[in-house]
Design an enzyme around this catalytic site. Structure first.
Site, short mmCIF file in Angstrom:
data_model
loop_
_atom_site.label_atom_id
_atom_site.label_comp_id
_atom_site.label_asym_id
_atom_site.label_seq_id
_atom_site.Cartn_x
_atom_site.Cartn_y
_atom_site.Cartn_z
N HIS A 97 1.08 -1.18 0.18
CA HIS A 97 0.08 0.14 -0.20
C HIS A 97 0.90 1.20 0.04
CE1 HIS A 97 -2.91 2.98 1.34
NE2 HIS A 97 -3.75 2.19 0.85
N GLU A 164 -4.01 1.32 -7.54
CA GLU A 164 -4.14 2.28 -6.74
C GLU A 164 -3.02 3.50 -7.02
OE1 GLU A 164 -6.69 1.38 -2.96
OE2 GLU A 164 -4.54 1.38 -2.69
N SER A 213 -10.02 7.24 -3.87
CA SER A 213 -11.11 8.26 -3.85
C SER A 213 -12.34 7.68 -4.32
CB SER A 213 -10.50 9.59 -4.66
OG SER A 213 -9.46 10.17 -3.81
N GLY A 234 -10.83 3.35 1.15
CA GLY A 234 -10.23 3.56 2.48
C GLY A 234 -11.33 4.65 3.29
C1 PEP Z 1 -6.72 3.42 0.06
O1 PEP Z 1 -6.14 3.79 0.96
O2 PEP Z 1 -6.32 2.08 -0.36
C2 PEP Z 1 -7.74 4.16 -0.47
C3 PEP Z 1 -8.26 3.69 -1.66
O3 PEP Z 1 -8.19 5.08 0.16
P1 PEP Z 1 -9.27 6.29 -0.35
O4 PEP Z 1 -10.52 5.26 -0.79
O5 PEP Z 1 -9.59 7.16 1.01
O6 PEP Z 1 -8.81 6.96 -1.35
#
Ligand code: PEP
Length: 264
Positions: A97, A164, A213, A234
């Site tokens: 991550h 990601e 997001s 997240g």
């Molecule tokens: C993440 O931390 O892997 C993530 C997708 O966070 P967010 O949804 O807040 O962007």
């Protein structure tokens, strides 16, 4: 579609007591129990893995760890080992991550991937460029090579790749990748994996998901315009109301596609 859509909820450090973790899991569980098209993976902080895993009574949801140290045990102050998360009930482990990039490099991630797979769990391996600059494709390819260089293709069905892009994760601007950007990344990722595993079949066994997001307002774009097989969230991962709307949207989309396949 190969399997149920995956919805991975990464609670990060946002749940701060056992009671809160169990209550939150149970409110999510009540929604997903009625759902037939989604496999939900809840990833609590290590502290609460065991208590949350004890609530699992249904194959529609499962528990994941947010990371794990690749040795079974040893003199590693403050670490949580592969054996510990497995014994606590984790079936999945998030690896690589971007919020952990300052603590590990891709060699560490590669060791973790191998250890998770050998321990019969599923590795959710995050990859994604820092910026969409002129080098983004090279960066992505290098991450894949570094993460999977020692992974035999027999483990392909225990791998989930989460695309990601670092610039899209938990950004205050709420700046998700577009579905076009997701498709561009998938082209790069799948081509490279096919080269590495030397078979299309292995790549077809891997599941590909998107994170960055996401919420109930933008999830439909990916289902409409990509062949995404799940999502990693997240910020909204501990909001049962938003998760419930996301479940419904995923289920509606699944039904729509099933009917279209039958020409109805
Ligand atoms: C993440 O931390 O892997 C993530 C997708 O966070 P967010 O949804 O807040 O962007």
């Amino acid at each position: 579609m190969k399997k149920r859509m995956l919805l991975v909820a990464n609670w990060k450090m946002n749940v701060v007591s056992e009671k809160e973790a169990v209550n939150l899991f149970n409110s999510i569980k009540n929604v997903i129990a009625r759902n037939s098209t989604i496999e939900m993976i809840v990833c609590p902080p290590h502290m609460y893995l065991n208590q949350v895993a004890q609530q699992v009574i249904n194959p529609h949801y499962n528990i994941g760890a947010q990371d794990a140290f690749p040795d079974e045990s040893g003199n590693r102050t403050g670490e949580t080992s592969i054996a510990m998360v497995k014994n606590a009930g984790a079936k999945y482990v998030i690896l690589g991550h971007s919020e952990r990039a300052h603590l590990e490099d891709r060699t560490d991630v590669a060791r973790k991937v191998t250890a998770v797979l050998e321990n019969e769990m599923t590795a959710i391996v995050c990859v994604g460029e820092q910026q969409r600059d002129k080098n983004w494709k090279k960066e992505l390819v290098q991450q894949l090579r570094d993460s999977f260089n020692r992974v035999p293709k027999k483990y392909a069905d225990q791998i989930v790749i989460a695309y990601e892009p670092a610039w899209a994760i938990s950004s205050d601007k709420k700046n998700p990748a577009t579905s076009t950007q997701y498709n561009e990344a998938m082209e790069v990722i799948k081509k490279e994996l096919q080269k590495m595993f030397k078979t299309l079949k292995a790549v077809e066994s891997i599941r590909f998901i998107y994170g960055g997001s996401l919420d109930d307002k933008n999830i439909e774009e990916y289902m409409k315009n990509t062949d995404v097989e799940g999502f990693l969230v997240g910020r909204v991962a501990h909001d049962p109301r938003i998760l419930m709307t996301m479940f419904r949207l995923i289920e509606d989309d699944f039904e729509k596609k099933a009917l279209a396949a039958l020409n109805l």
